[in-house]
Design a protein around this motif. Structure first.
Motif, PDB file in Angstrom:
ATOM      1  N   GLY A   1       0.783  -1.222   0.000  1.00 16.98           N
ATOM      2  CA  GLY A   1       0.000   0.000   0.000  1.00 16.98           C
ATOM      3  C   GLY A   1       0.816   1.273   0.000  1.00 16.98           C
ATOM      4  O   GLY A   1       0.260   2.369   0.046  1.00 16.98           O
ATOM      5  N   SER A   2       2.159   1.143  -0.078  1.00 21.67           N
ATOM      6  CA  SER A   2       3.015   2.330  -0.032  1.00 21.67           C
ATOM      7  C   SER A   2       3.280   2.917  -1.413  1.00 21.67           C
ATOM      8  O   SER A   2       3.957   3.938  -1.533  1.00 21.67           O
ATOM      9  N   GLY A   3       2.756   2.274  -2.459  1.00 22.29           N
ATOM     10  CA  GLY A   3       2.930   2.814  -3.807  1.00 22.29           C
ATOM     11  C   GLY A   3       4.196   2.357  -4.500  1.00 22.29           C
ATOM     12  O   GLY A   3       4.850   3.142  -5.194  1.00 22.29           O
ATOM     13  N   LYS A   4       4.544   1.071  -4.360  1.00 24.80           N
ATOM     14  CA  LYS A   4       5.751   0.549  -5.006  1.00 24.80           C
ATOM     15  C   LYS A   4       5.664   0.646  -6.526  1.00 24.80           C
ATOM     16  O   LYS A   4       6.651   0.939  -7.197  1.00 24.80           O
ATOM     17  N   SER A   5       4.475   0.383  -7.077  1.00 23.07           N
ATOM     18  CA  SER A   5       4.345   0.342  -8.537  1.00 23.07           C
ATOM     19  C   SER A   5       4.660   1.683  -9.189  1.00 23.07           C
ATOM     20  O   SER A   5       5.205   1.732 -10.295  1.00 23.07           O
ATOM     21  N   ILE A   6       4.331   2.774  -8.504  1.00 19.79           N
ATOM     22  CA  ILE A   6       4.642   4.100  -9.044  1.00 19.79           C
ATOM     23  C   ILE A   6       6.152   4.267  -9.232  1.00 19.79           C
ATOM     24  O   ILE A   6       6.605   4.981 -10.133  1.00 19.79           O
ATOM     25  N   CYS A   7       6.935   3.581  -8.405  1.00 22.09           N
ATOM     26  CA  CYS A   7       8.390   3.726  -8.440  1.00 22.09           C
ATOM     27  C   CYS A   7       8.998   3.213  -9.741  1.00 22.09           C
ATOM     28  O   CYS A   7      10.100   3.638 -10.113  1.00 22.09           O
ATOM     29  N   TYR A   8       8.321   2.288 -10.417  1.00 23.24           N
ATOM     30  CA  TYR A   8       8.826   1.884 -11.734  1.00 23.24           C
ATOM     31  C   TYR A   8       7.944   2.383 -12.877  1.00 23.24           C
ATOM     32  O   TYR A   8       8.401   2.505 -14.016  1.00 23.24           O
ATOM     33  N   GLN A   9       6.691   2.690 -12.591  1.00 28.11           N
ATOM     34  CA  GLN A   9       5.814   3.187 -13.658  1.00 28.11           C
ATOM     35  C   GLN A   9       6.210   4.586 -14.110  1.00 28.11           C
ATOM     36  O   GLN A   9       6.169   4.882 -15.313  1.00 28.11           O
ATOM     37  N   ILE A  10       6.601   5.456 -13.180  1.00 27.19           N
ATOM     38  CA  ILE A  10       7.006   6.808 -13.576  1.00 27.19           C
ATOM     39  C   ILE A  10       8.292   6.782 -14.394  1.00 27.19           C
ATOM     40  O   ILE A  10       8.357   7.402 -15.468  1.00 27.19           O
TER      41      ILE A  10
END
Length: 510
Positions: free
Chosen positions: A42-51
């Motif tokens: 829930g900490s937003g890991k996916s944003i770390c590679y999507q951006i």
């Protein structure tokens, strides 16, 4: 306008600030440095590679272990205006080829792939000739045989990367990894001088509780009686227990479905969809269910039996409260659970890929982990402190959000349940969201999470610009859905206490 990590965060994801660790790891990836992020669910890991994927010139390949995870991620990105696709066994021959051809023609910036697909014909041919800028390994603890969810197929990742025409940046993410597993991830994936960040394991919104009931089914029903309008997961150790619990819950009026490896692929898929699409509010399952499930409105996770280790427990419990709202994580414990887990450890199928000596070492490790979770279930001190210390994290000075701390000194929880200005408005917004999601065949939470709807109820926006200030609404979603939600809010405010008006059929067209 030149895109930056901040403009992408706002445009596609609807946030104005990064969460802890996100900005740092994105900068490192963009600089060309391999990275590993150990960040809670829930900490937003996916944003770390999507951006970075949207800022790099080439294509990003995301390696993910489960079909459900890929579908959730692609649905969410598509709703946010990001072109993405997935490659896995759920696709027909023609769908598979369409996606490969689309990727060759530059239609997708992000392609998700199951590890088993990395060395398959058309996909391997495509990536060997494509400009691959980034390879992101999700649920990267699966690469370690010392981890709690070892997947032999993850060992193929380094061979896959070596076959690419140039070595891309490689990043790895997981929510639960001890220092031993973290080092394994770095070694096995051959990360080059990686940037390592651990943002901490604490999920402040989760309430931890251990109950030792005389009759588990009676205790479970008492717990669920206060949660009839909420979604939750109930984990059981065996398929037989899943069947019994699911049958009993349905017999007394709860809306439950089931998931375990003994069901057919079609039934597992159907039951999972019933839960994700809110057709069933309770999922009763073995630990075969849940990895990568992004369902944001899971309000509780109950372990009907004690899980086999702390790593499994924290990952499974972490599927509650992904939107940051209060959620309960409860274990129903008795000594029989220890005996069942011991039996399962003793009767694990030997792994042909490792030596008998290593197999015995893993079994010994499993017994040590079993002792640690048994100790957790019999604590009289803070449950949160025990979990965080297990992962090498520093516990807060005061918990106030676990059953032991509340029992010693009953106080208001640090993460309070948020109450909202009117449940009727929230109900109408959910109804609209469900109608929109059903029309295009996606889970409702991929349009807006419950947290976004709660903020709408709190702020009562009257214009698109006011709605744009709500966290989690990006430009694409604002343009696509903003007016429809504004119309519900405006109508509600204007009608006051008058009965709800029936919308015309044209309202649902978009």
């Amino acid at each position: 306008m030149t895109q930056t990590k901040h403009t992408i965060l706002t445009k596609y994801f609807g946030y104005t600030e990064f969460r802890e660790g996100q900005g740092e790891i994105i900068d490192q990836i963009l600089s060309g440095r391999d990275s590993i992020g150990i960040m809670p669910t829930g900490s937003g890991k996916s944003i770390c590679y999507q951006i970075p994927a949207l800022l790099f010139d080439g294509i990003t390949v995301v390696i993910s272990p489960l079909i459900s995870l890929m579908k959730d991620q692609v649905h969410s990105m598509t709703q946010s205006g990001i072109d993405a696709a997935y490659i896995n066994s759920s696709l027909s021959y023609y769908e598979y080829n369409d996606i490969i051809n689309g990727a060759k023609n530059g239609l997708y910036k992000i392609v998700y792939a199951a590890p088993e697909r990395l060395n398959s014909g058309n996909f391997l041919e495509f990536v060997m000739n494509a400009d691959i800028s980034l390879v992101a390994v999700d649920e990267s603890h699966c690469v370690s045989q010392w981890g709690h969810d070892f997947r032999p197929s993850y060992l193929m990742i380094t061979d896959f990367i070596a076959k690419l025409k140039k070595r891309p940046v490689v990043c790895a993410f997981t929510a639960t990894a001890t220092s031993e597993v973290r080092d394994d991830i770095i070694r096995i994936l051959e990360l080059c001088d990686p940037f390592v960040i651990t943002t901490g394991f604490d999920r402040k919104n989760l309430n931890f509780e251990v109950i030792k009931p005389k009759a588990k089914m009676t205790s479970l029903c008492e717990i669920l009686s206060d949660k009839k309008n909420k979604c939750g997961i109930i984990y059981c150790l065996t398929r037989k227990t899943v069947e019994e619990v699911c049958y009993n819950l349905n017999a007394i009026g709860f809306s439950a479905t089931r998931y375990h490896a003994g069901l057919s692929d079609d039934e597992r898929r159907m039951n999972q969809d019933d839960f994700i699409y809110d057709r069933k509010s309770i999922m009763v399952a073995t630990n075969a269910f849940g990895m990568g499930i992004d369902k944001s409105n899971v309000a509780y996770v109950i372990h009907y039996n004690m899980p086999k280790n702390i790593e499994n427990y924290y990952q499974e419990a972490g599927r509650a409260g992904r939107d940051g709202t209060h959620a309960d994580c409860i274990i129903l414990y008795n000594e029989q659970d220890v005996r069942i887990n011991s039996f399962l450890i003793d009767n694990t199928e030997p792994n042909p890929n490792i030596t008998p000596a290593v197999q015995q070492a893993i079994k010994n490790k499993d017994y040590d982990r079993l002792y640690q979770i048994k100790r957790y279930c019999n604590l009289t001190s803070c449950l949160r402190e025990y979990i965080l210390k297990y992962f090498g994290d520093t516990p807060p000075a005061k918990c106030d959000n676990c059953s032991n701390c509340k029992r010693v000194a009953p106080v208001a929880t640090t993460t309070k349940k948020t109450e909202f200005k009117d449940n009727e408005l929230f109900k109408r917004l959910k109804e609209l969201r469900n109608q929109l999601a059903k029309a295009i065949g996606i889970p409702a939470y991929t349009i807006f999470t419950d947290a976004v709807l709660h903020e709408m109820c709190s702020k009562l926006p009257r214009s698109l610009s006011e709605m744009n200030s709500i966290s989690g609404i990006g430009t694409v979603k604002l343009n696509r859905y903003g007016y429809k939600f504004l119309k519900v809010i405006t109508s509600y405010l204007e009608e006051g206490a008058k009965p709800k008006q029936q919308e015309s059929d044209d309202f649902w067209k978009f």
